[in-house]
Design a protein around this motif. Structure first.
Motif, PDB file in Angstrom:
ATOM      1  N   LEU A 274       0.830  -1.189   0.000  1.00 59.22           N
ATOM      2  CA  LEU A 274       0.000   0.000   0.000  1.00 59.22           C
ATOM      3  C   LEU A 274       0.875   1.252   0.000  1.00 59.22           C
ATOM      4  CD1 LEU A 274      -2.836  -0.747   2.608  1.00 59.22           C
ATOM      5  CD2 LEU A 274      -3.068  -0.611   0.123  1.00 59.22           C
TER       6      LEU A 274
ATOM      7  N   ARG B 214       2.221   4.741   1.385  1.00 56.23           N
ATOM      8  CA  ARG B 214       2.392   5.244   2.746  1.00 56.23           C
ATOM      9  C   ARG B 214       2.828   4.141   3.702  1.00 56.23           C
ATOM     10  NH1 ARG B 214       3.568   9.232   1.678  1.00 56.23           N
ATOM     11  NH2 ARG B 214       3.084  10.262   3.641  1.00 56.23           N
ATOM     12  N   THR B 215       3.511   3.113   3.191  1.00 53.91           N
ATOM     13  CA  THR B 215       3.963   2.004   4.042  1.00 53.91           C
ATOM     14  C   THR B 215       5.487   1.918   4.123  1.00 53.91           C
ATOM     15  OG1 THR B 215       3.834   0.443   2.181  1.00 53.91           O
ATOM     16  CG2 THR B 215       1.888   0.628   3.599  1.00 53.91           C
TER      17      THR B 215
ATOM     18  N   HIS C 226       4.805  13.335   0.229  1.00 52.15           N
ATOM     19  CA  HIS C 226       5.755  12.494  -0.515  1.00 52.15           C
ATOM     20  C   HIS C 226       7.018  13.303  -0.764  1.00 52.15           C
ATOM     21  CE1 HIS C 226       7.298   9.489  -3.293  1.00 52.15           C
ATOM     22  NE2 HIS C 226       7.497  10.444  -4.177  1.00 52.15           N
TER      23      HIS C 226
ATOM     24  N   ARG D 297       1.350  -1.913   6.574  1.00 57.10           N
ATOM     25  CA  ARG D 297       0.900  -0.951   7.583  1.00 57.10           C
ATOM     26  C   ARG D 297      -0.619  -1.009   7.592  1.00 57.10           C
ATOM     27  NH1 ARG D 297       2.123   5.550   7.216  1.00 57.10           N
ATOM     28  NH2 ARG D 297       1.674   6.112   9.397  1.00 57.10           N
TER      29      ARG D 297
ATOM     30  N   PRO E 171      -4.269  -0.350   7.028  1.00 56.84           N
ATOM     31  CA  PRO E 171      -4.999   0.538   6.114  1.00 56.84           C
ATOM     32  C   PRO E 171      -5.731   1.679   6.809  1.00 56.84           C
ATOM     33  CG  PRO E 171      -5.324  -1.749   5.483  1.00 56.84           C
ATOM     34  CD  PRO E 171      -4.601  -1.774   6.797  1.00 56.84           C
TER      35      PRO E 171
ATOM     36  N   GLN F  86      -4.420   3.662   8.742  1.00 61.85           N
ATOM     37  CA  GLN F  86      -3.485   4.781   8.637  1.00 61.85           C
ATOM     38  C   GLN F  86      -3.162   5.131   7.180  1.00 61.85           C
ATOM     39  OE1 GLN F  86      -2.610   2.436  11.450  1.00 61.85           O
ATOM     40  NE2 GLN F  86      -3.885   3.978  12.424  1.00 61.85           N
ATOM     41  N   THR F  87      -3.034   4.131   6.330  1.00 61.95           N
ATOM     42  CA  THR F  87      -2.542   4.394   4.973  1.00 61.95           C
ATOM     43  C   THR F  87      -3.602   4.961   4.042  1.00 61.95           C
ATOM     44  OG1 THR F  87      -3.014   2.137   4.219  1.00 61.95           O
ATOM     45  CG2 THR F  87      -0.848   2.532   5.184  1.00 61.95           C
TER      46      THR F  87
ATOM     47  N   SER G  59      -4.310   8.713   4.344  1.00 59.21           N
ATOM     48  CA  SER G  59      -3.119   9.416   3.893  1.00 59.21           C
ATOM     49  C   SER G  59      -3.025   9.395   2.369  1.00 59.21           C
ATOM     50  CB  SER G  59      -1.876   8.771   4.509  1.00 59.21           C
ATOM     51  OG  SER G  59      -0.699   9.418   4.078  1.00 59.21           O
ATOM     52  N   LEU G  60      -3.303   8.243   1.764  1.00 61.39           N
ATOM     53  CA  LEU G  60      -3.325   8.130   0.306  1.00 61.39           C
ATOM     54  C   LEU G  60      -4.381   9.043  -0.289  1.00 61.39           C
ATOM     55  CD1 LEU G  60      -2.706   6.849  -2.464  1.00 61.39           C
ATOM     56  CD2 LEU G  60      -4.225   4.968  -1.818  1.00 61.39           C
TER      57      LEU G  60
ATOM     58  N   PHE H 129       5.992  -1.519   8.271  1.00 66.36           N
ATOM     59  CA  PHE H 129       6.338  -0.103   8.226  1.00 66.36           C
ATOM     60  C   PHE H 129       7.091   0.321   9.487  1.00 66.36           C
ATOM     61  CE2 PHE H 129       4.942   4.168   9.627  1.00 66.36           C
ATOM     62  CZ  PHE H 129       5.525   4.952   8.640  1.00 66.36           C
TER      63      PHE H 129
END
Length: 392
Positions: free
Chosen positions: A94, A96-97, A160, A257, A259, A261-262, A265-266, A318
């Protein structure tokens, strides 16, 4: 006087790329349907501003120029396709990991080739050039582009680490065939997204392979030799079986990590990118579209892994990557069968000292901003969260 937005007609864009390069041989025209689908979706769904339309138009012309100039280079230097891409290391998972951090740590080891942002954005020289000259004109163009993006949307820097001369995703190389998730991130194009997901991605990955051969050939002209490539893109979770078919010796590192959290963020990253080209993009669209997409991608990735030799994969959390990167690297080097030499450790430590994580501003987001809920994420990613210890 009637105002007209920049044209997104395929024939007009192809003619402009031909005019700019003085070339007319695209080689394989398999990209034509994907281009038509993308342009139709951009025109009907993306609600682009005039500036956003011009930006998308320029990017597509750049891709068409790349294809024309690449074919011209292949005619003049057919040995490009003799370059061997041996046992590449692909990092996927994913977004953001920790994929970017892990790739850049490995890329600090000179035994690895990696593709910097400027190389993925402009894999073919803009004009004929002396490859031995370190002042490649593409670097300055990419640097200016990055600076303009960060000036327009400063929040990108906290999401990023976008840097023209640092290792970056080969997703932009896949974009050269119009089979990539880049257009989906840059604009609200749901019909193109659905069409891309329904297609066999083999042509796109084969073109990626050819571009890597060309980049490796260019590096060789600059006196750069390495043992293998380190590459990374979350995109590969959707097409893992194609990646393994086109790169049969690949070693795959999957980062993990929760999802919860990710995914928000994505969604924040996608919505931030879309704001560069549209004044009416909705945060909820970014959340719903990409949450569904990544849930499908992870389910597909796990299914492919379950039918493939487990020896080809290494799982990394992560928290391990950010908390104890050198221990993670020891695992990685054992997995890929390379010694973690003193020289490699010294190079990696120099990179870490020059790139402290705390230099970046914090990235703030929430599920609710993007129309997401904990219950929905837990439901859509249930199998993945249970398998990797995020549930309960």
């Amino acid at each position: 006087m009637i105002h007209q937005a920049p044209s997104l007609d395929a024939d007009a864009l192809i003619a402009e790329a031909t005019r700019e390069t003085g070339l007319d041989d695209f080689g394989d025209w398999s990209f034509r349907e994907a281009l038509a689908q993308l342009l139709q979706s951009l025109d009907r769904e993306a609600a682009l501003t005039d500036a956003g339309c011009a930006m998308q138009r320029r990017r597509i012309i750049d891709i068409l120029r790349t294809r024309l100039r690449f074919e011209d280079y292949l005619k003049r230097y057919p040995e490009i396709l003799d370059e061997a891409i041996e046992s590449p290391v692909f990092i996927l998972g994913l977004p953001r990991t920790g994929t970017t951090l892990l790739q850049r740590l490995l890329a600090a080891d000179p035994r690895f080739h990696s593709a910097a942002y400027w190389e993925t954005r402009f894999p073919v020289p803009l004009e004929d050039q002396d490859f031995s000259d370190p002042a490649d004109p593409r670097i300055a163009v990419a640097r200016n582009e990055v600076e303009a993006m960060l000036a327009a949307v400063p929040e990108l820097a906290s999401i990023h680490p976008l840097e023209a001369e640092s290792a970056d995703e080969e997703i932009t190389l896949l974009e050269q065939s119009f089979y990539s998730t880049n257009p989906l991130a840059a604009a609200n194009v749901p019909s193109f997204a659905a069409w891309v997901e329904s297609q066999d991605q083999t042509d796109g990955y084969r073109y990626l392979q050819r571009l890597l051969q060309f980049l490796q050939w260019q590096k060789r002209q600059r006196g750069l030799e390495a043992e293998r490539w380190v590459l990374k893109s979350p995109h590969h979770i959707h097409h893992l079986e194609v990646l393994l078919k086109v790169f049969p010796g690949a070693r795959v590192i999957q980062t993990h990590r929760d999802p919860l959290q990710t995914i928000p963020s994505l969604a924040s990253f996608v919505h931030t990118l879309r704001r560069l080209t549209s004044d009416s993009c909705r945060a909820e669209d970014a959340g719903s579209q990409w949450s569904r997409k990544m849930a499908r991608g992870l389910a597909h990735c796990l299914a492919v892994r379950d039918s493939t030799s487990p020896d080809a994969f290494l799982d990394i959390a992560f928290e391990e990557t950010v908390g104890d990167p050198m221990t993670v690297l020891e695992k990685v080097y054992r997995f890929i069968g390379m010694p973690l030499t003193d020289e490699a450790v010294a190079a990696i430590e120099r990179w870490r000292a020059a790139n402290p994580r705390e230099k970046r501003a914090s990235h703030r987001y929430s599920l609710a901003q993007f129309g997401l809920t904990e219950a929905q994420i837990e439901r859509d990613f249930a199998r993945y969260r249970e398998r990797y210890g995020f549930a309960g």
